[in-house]
Design a protein around this motif. Structure first.
Motif, PDB file in Angstrom:
ATOM      1  N   TYR A  20       0.822  -1.218   0.000  1.00  0.00           N
ATOM      2  CA  TYR A  20       0.000   0.000   0.000  1.00  0.00           C
ATOM      3  C   TYR A  20       0.857   1.269   0.000  1.00  0.00           C
ATOM      4  O   TYR A  20       0.652   2.171  -0.808  1.00  0.00           O
ATOM      5  N   ARG A  36      -0.924  15.592   3.816  1.00  0.00           N
ATOM      6  CA  ARG A  36      -1.029  15.256   5.245  1.00  0.00           C
ATOM      7  C   ARG A  36      -0.391  16.349   6.104  1.00  0.00           C
ATOM      8  O   ARG A  36      -0.864  16.653   7.194  1.00  0.00           O
ATOM      9  N   CYS A  57      -9.753   5.207   9.926  1.00  0.00           N
ATOM     10  CA  CYS A  57      -9.334   4.597   8.659  1.00  0.00           C
ATOM     11  C   CYS A  57      -7.847   4.898   8.459  1.00  0.00           C
ATOM     12  O   CYS A  57      -7.419   5.330   7.386  1.00  0.00           O
ATOM     13  N   ASP A  77      -8.528   1.370  12.587  1.00  0.00           N
ATOM     14  CA  ASP A  77      -8.821   0.818  11.255  1.00  0.00           C
ATOM     15  C   ASP A  77      -9.405  -0.575  11.464  1.00  0.00           C
ATOM     16  O   ASP A  77      -9.174  -1.200  12.493  1.00  0.00           O
ATOM     17  N   ASP A 105     -14.350  -0.555  13.707  1.00  0.00           N
ATOM     18  CA  ASP A 105     -15.135  -0.181  12.528  1.00  0.00           C
ATOM     19  C   ASP A 105     -15.596   1.270  12.671  1.00  0.00           C
ATOM     20  O   ASP A 105     -16.202   1.630  13.687  1.00  0.00           O
ATOM     21  N   ALA A 106     -15.339   2.074  11.649  1.00  0.00           N
ATOM     22  CA  ALA A 106     -15.703   3.502  11.687  1.00  0.00           C
ATOM     23  C   ALA A 106     -17.211   3.693  11.809  1.00  0.00           C
ATOM     24  O   ALA A 106     -17.661   4.772  12.199  1.00  0.00           O
ATOM     25  N   ALA A 122      -8.366  10.295   6.519  1.00  0.00           N
ATOM     26  CA  ALA A 122      -7.760  10.582   5.209  1.00  0.00           C
ATOM     27  C   ALA A 122      -8.073   9.434   4.252  1.00  0.00           C
ATOM     28  O   ALA A 122      -7.724   8.281   4.531  1.00  0.00           O
ATOM     29  N   PHE A 123      -8.731   9.751   3.156  1.00  0.00           N
ATOM     30  CA  PHE A 123      -9.040   8.785   2.102  1.00  0.00           C
ATOM     31  C   PHE A 123      -9.808   7.575   2.645  1.00  0.00           C
ATOM     32  O   PHE A 123      -9.637   6.456   2.176  1.00  0.00           O
TER      33      PHE A 123
HETATM   34  C1  LIG Z   1      -7.355   4.337   1.271  1.00  0.00           C
HETATM   35  S1  LIG Z   1      -6.938   3.730   2.842  1.00  0.00           S
HETATM   36  C2  LIG Z   1      -6.393   5.209   3.677  1.00  0.00           C
HETATM   37  C3  LIG Z   1      -5.362   4.935   4.735  1.00  0.00           C
HETATM   38  C4  LIG Z   1      -4.705   6.154   5.364  1.00  0.00           C
HETATM   39  N1  LIG Z   1      -5.662   6.989   6.044  1.00  0.00           N
HETATM   40  C5  LIG Z   1      -3.907   6.959   4.366  1.00  0.00           C
HETATM   41  O1  LIG Z   1      -4.105   8.172   4.292  1.00  0.00           O
HETATM   42  O2  LIG Z   1      -3.083   6.377   3.655  1.00  0.00           O
HETATM   43  C6  LIG Z   1      -8.514   3.446   3.555  1.00  0.00           C
HETATM   44  C7  LIG Z   1      -8.454   2.713   4.888  1.00  0.00           C
HETATM   45  O3  LIG Z   1      -9.770   2.742   5.450  1.00  0.00           O
HETATM   46  C8  LIG Z   1     -10.007   1.520   6.116  1.00  0.00           C
HETATM   47  N2  LIG Z   1     -11.465   1.358   6.247  1.00  0.00           N
HETATM   48  C9  LIG Z   1     -12.392   1.356   5.254  1.00  0.00           C
HETATM   49  N3  LIG Z   1     -13.626   1.215   5.781  1.00  0.00           N
HETATM   50  C10 LIG Z   1     -13.470   1.159   7.132  1.00  0.00           C
HETATM   51  C11 LIG Z   1     -14.373   1.027   8.219  1.00  0.00           C
HETATM   52  N4  LIG Z   1     -15.687   0.900   8.028  1.00  0.00           N
HETATM   53  N5  LIG Z   1     -13.874   1.022   9.473  1.00  0.00           N
HETATM   54  C12 LIG Z   1     -12.532   1.121   9.693  1.00  0.00           C
HETATM   55  N6  LIG Z   1     -11.618   1.224   8.703  1.00  0.00           N
HETATM   56  C13 LIG Z   1     -12.087   1.243   7.433  1.00  0.00           C
HETATM   57  C14 LIG Z   1      -9.330   0.476   5.233  1.00  0.00           C
HETATM   58  O4  LIG Z   1      -9.042  -0.705   5.930  1.00  0.00           O
HETATM   59  C15 LIG Z   1      -8.067   1.247   4.789  1.00  0.00           C
HETATM   60  O5  LIG Z   1      -6.987   0.977   5.644  1.00  0.00           O
END
Ligand SMILES: C[S@@+](CC[C@H](N)C(=O)[O-])C[C@H]1O[C@@H](n2cnc3c(N)ncnc32)[C@H](O)[C@@H]1O
Length: 239
Positions: A20, A36, A57, A77, A105-106, A122-123
């Motif tokens: 990633y 960031r 996340c 996350d 879980d968010a 973020a994202f």
């Molecule tokens: C695109 S990545 C972004 C990671 C980090 N914030 C960054 O800026 O690089 C999205 C992250 O959101 C997490 N995610 C997605 N849905 C989620 C949820 N419902 N609860 C917790 N984490 C979640 C995924 O596991 C992933 O690690």
């Protein structure tokens, strides 16, 4: 949307976790680092000293690491492999020791009401099955006068740049992402989900409906990303 079912999203991030960070750096030419840093600066100016921050996340913890220079951070996350990599990274940095990595879980946060001075994401918002439920949870755990910061991809509005960017985003990014990460489908999903995501003005309206005030957004890098900020009103003021 079938695409956004939580179990499916979690499995996708579990699979791409090992590559990633590398894919992020190469595909964004490291400009994600600057976004960031901007998020940190905008939050820093709005928070009390030594704040308690929740980074939702968090993935491999890049924003959590940036924010650990500002206060103590809980990095949350639902992908276990992402958190393992985040912990390793944080252990190599001095301020990283101020980060507590937590699986959760968010949409159902494992934290009490009003327990953070700020929530950052973020994202991540784009990937949630319900934006409304995610924002309601963020609002619940932020203390009165606390701050929300959302960093997300958007599409540029300048017509020529938008066309070029869409060509890259639709035709090239899924292939490049596939080569770098070995999971082309994940980058196909990235391209689709960004195109389907809310325009910045619509997300601002959603924040308002979720009960936030002092909402504004700042376009970054000619509109390929956007930082949204909002504040939870003091207790007693109406939503
Ligand atoms: C695109 S990545 C972004 C990671 C980090 N914030 C960054 O800026 O690089 C999205 C992250 O959101 C997490 N995610 C997605 N849905 C989620 C949820 N419902 N609860 C917790 N984490 C979640 C995924 O596991 C992933 O690690």
């Amino acid at each position: 949307m079938e695409d956004k079912e939580s179990g499916r999203i979690r499995r996708m991030f579990d699979r791409i976790a090992p590559r990633y960070d590398r894919a992020n750096r190469l595909l964004s030419l490291s400009v994600d680092r600057r976004w960031r840093r901007v998020t940190r600066r905008e939050l820093e100016g709005r928070l009390p000293s030594d704040p308690r921050i929740l980074d939702l996340c968090t993935g491999t913890g890049d924003l959590a690491l940036e924010l650990s220079g500002v206060g103590s951070v809980v990095a949350c996350d639902f992908s276990h492999p992402m958190l393992v990599l985040g912990k390793e990274k944080a252990s190599r940095s001095t301020s990283g020791r101020r980060i507590a990595f937590t699986e959760g879980d968010a949409l159902r946060l494992p934290f009490p009401d009003r327990s953070f001075d700020a929530v950052s994401i973020a994202f991540g918002l784009r990937n949630l099955e319900s934006y409304r439920q995610g924002l309601a949870e963020m609002h619940r755990v932020i203390r009165p006068r606390g701050v929300l910061a959302i960093l997300e991809f958007t599409l540029p509005t300048l017509p020529l740049f938008r066309s070029l960017y869409l060509f890259y985003f639709v035709r090239m990014l899924p292939r490049l992402g596939g080569w770098i990460s070995g999971h082309g489908q994940a980058y196909d999903y990235l391209s689709r989900s960004v195109r389907q995501f809310l325009a910045p003005e619509d997300l601002d309206r959603l924040l308002e409906r979720a009960g936030f005030q002092e909402i504004h957004h700042r376009n970054l890098s000619a509109g390929i990303a956007c930082l949204h900020l909002g504040r939870k009103p003091s207790s007693g003021s109406c939503r």
